[in-house]
Design an enzyme around this catalytic site. Structure first.
Site, PDB file in Angstrom:
ATOM      1  N   SER A 296       3.855  -0.383  -7.239  1.00  0.00           N
ATOM      2  CA  SER A 296       4.502  -0.605  -5.944  1.00  0.00           C
ATOM      3  C   SER A 296       4.126   0.474  -4.932  1.00  0.00           C
ATOM      4  CB  SER A 296       6.022  -0.685  -6.146  1.00  0.00           C
ATOM      5  OG  SER A 296       6.667  -1.185  -5.013  1.00  0.00           O
ATOM      6  N   ASP A 307      -8.831   3.458   0.531  1.00  0.00           N
ATOM      7  CA  ASP A 307      -9.442   2.733   1.646  1.00  0.00           C
ATOM      8  C   ASP A 307      -9.967   3.663   2.727  1.00  0.00           C
ATOM      9  OD1 ASP A 307      -8.942   0.366   0.387  1.00  0.00           O
ATOM     10  OD2 ASP A 307      -7.615  -0.468   1.916  1.00  0.00           O
ATOM     11  N   LYS A 321       1.729  -4.317  -8.709  1.00  0.00           N
ATOM     12  CA  LYS A 321       2.917  -4.895  -8.050  1.00  0.00           C
ATOM     13  C   LYS A 321       2.692  -4.852  -6.549  1.00  0.00           C
ATOM     14  CE  LYS A 321       7.934  -4.488  -7.580  1.00  0.00           C
ATOM     15  NZ  LYS A 321       7.982  -4.260  -6.114  1.00  0.00           N
TER      16      LYS A 321
END
Length: 393
Positions: A296, A307, A321
């Site tokens: 999560s 990224d 998740k």
């Protein structure tokens, strides 16, 4: 969602609770005119209620029966992340996510020989300041014997006492006589950030969960390490199950360049974005440790770092998740948590049931898996992260 799946959930609720309480539930429907309003289902529930009333042998607790029905309805969604909370469970959940509660700053478990055993004293908490230690056994509270009581009962005796202090009867290994220890009952902040300086000016910060107080704890830890001369940083998210979206975004805002942190989309395609102001981007070699139990909010952290390319992700593929839950309180103090949206990394990647793949994959050595404590020197995943930082330096 098909009606039969809802019906299965209702039936499960009845089976769990052994009763109905349908009238009380229907009061929550407001303007919703869903499956429970269909006469055949209401009739079935009433018939089951009648059977229980006429034939069930045991004692019937109407409140528990109704709670079981609500639990079963949400269970019927088949979503492991959605659930119904009783009023008591909701209070406990709030304490967990807020990272603070009223108490004495210790974690306890039932002791087999009676009483409760302290498994952890939170640093600088009231229990720690009073001299309590992990391993101590508590057998009495304000002169009342608690040897037969469960942990939940002990917690209620402390938190619900209405007092400013509590006197504990404490037994300690290698100490012959029991001790009477007076402990203040105060607001306790649960630690979720742990830090230390490693060799070669490398700061190490472990985040166990993202609660409401985690950003402040992280900021203090980072600042302390900088004051000690930190030139490289490892953030350890292994075993971190996630937590509050606002919490992880607050920390990422302090290390990312300006831009998107994460975005979510609900069932209607509505998009919500969290963005970094880029005022204090991290400017040192950086590694993030993750494993299969990083989930999560931990994956939001790792995904954004990956990224933007500001650090190296080290470890094993994360849990996967990639959905967001919202907790909705109800008028009687209970609450329901529902999955309401998907989240995506800055580059638009969904990691749900996929996880974040580390830049450097390394499994924990098998012989370490069953050890209760692992030293930094033994920790091959941490050692790999440190090698990465030396290469990036």
């Amino acid at each position: 969602m098909k009606n039969k799946e809802y019906i299965k959930g209702i039936a499960t609720g009845v089976a769990l609770s052994l009763a109905v309480g349908a009238g009380g539930y229907l009061g929550y429907r407001s303007q919703y005119d869903g499956v429970l309003s269909e006469s055949e289902h209401v009739g079935k529930l009433k018939y089951l209620e009648h059977l229980i009333e006429e034939e069930y042998l045991g004692e019937v607790d109407q409140e528990k029966l109704a709670e079981g029905l609500y639990t079963g309805l949400v269970y019927g969604l088949g979503d492991v992340y959605s659930r119904y909370y009783t009023a008591e469970e909701y209070q406990q959940e709030n304490s967990s996510t807020m990272g603070a509660y009223v108490g004495i700053g210790i974690a306890m478990q039932k002791n087999e020989e009676g009483g409760v055993r302290i498994v952890e004293c939170y640093e600088e908490g009231p229990g720690d300041k009073a001299g309590l230690k992990a391993g101590d056994i508590i057998s009495g509270i304000d002169g009342t014997d608690i040897t037969e009581k469960d942990v939940s009962e002990v917690v209620d005796m402390i938190r619900g006492s209405g007092k400013e202090k509590v006197v504990l009867t404490v037994h300690r290994q290698n100490v012959e006589n029991a001790m009477e220890v007076t402990v203040e009952i105060t607001d306790v902040e649960l630690p979720s950030v742990f830090s230390e300086m490693l060799e070669n000016q490398t700061g190490y910060i472990r985040i166990s969960q993202f609660t409401d107080v985690t950003p402040d704890q992280y900021e203090k830890a980072f600042s302390d390490l900088k004051d000690q001369g930190m030139e490289k940083l490892v953030v350890d998210l292994r075993g971190n199950p996630g937590g509050l979206l606002t919490s992880v975004c607050a920390i990422l805002n302090s290390i990312l360049p300006e831009g998107l942190i994460v975005y979510t989309e609900d069932k209607y395609g509505n998009r919500s974005e969290e963005r970094s102001e880029g005022k204090t981007p991290l400017d040192m070699p950086f590694a993030v440790l993750v494993n299969e139990n990083s989930a999560s909010a931990s994956e939001i952290f790792a995904g954004a770092v990956q990224d933007y390319g500001i650090g190296t992700i080290v470890g094993t593929v994360t849990y996967g998740k990639g959905v967001v839950q919202e907790l909705r309180p109800l008028s009687d103090g209970s609450a329901v948590k529902l999955t309401v949206s998907d989240y995506y990394t800055p580059k638009g990647n969904s990691i749900n049931e996929v996880g974040i793949k580390p830049d450097v994959e390394v499994k924990l050595d098998p012989e370490l898996l069953n050890q209760e404590e692992i030293t930094h020197q033994e920790d091959n995943q941490l050692q790999e992260a440190l090698k990465v930082l030396e290469t990036d330096n």
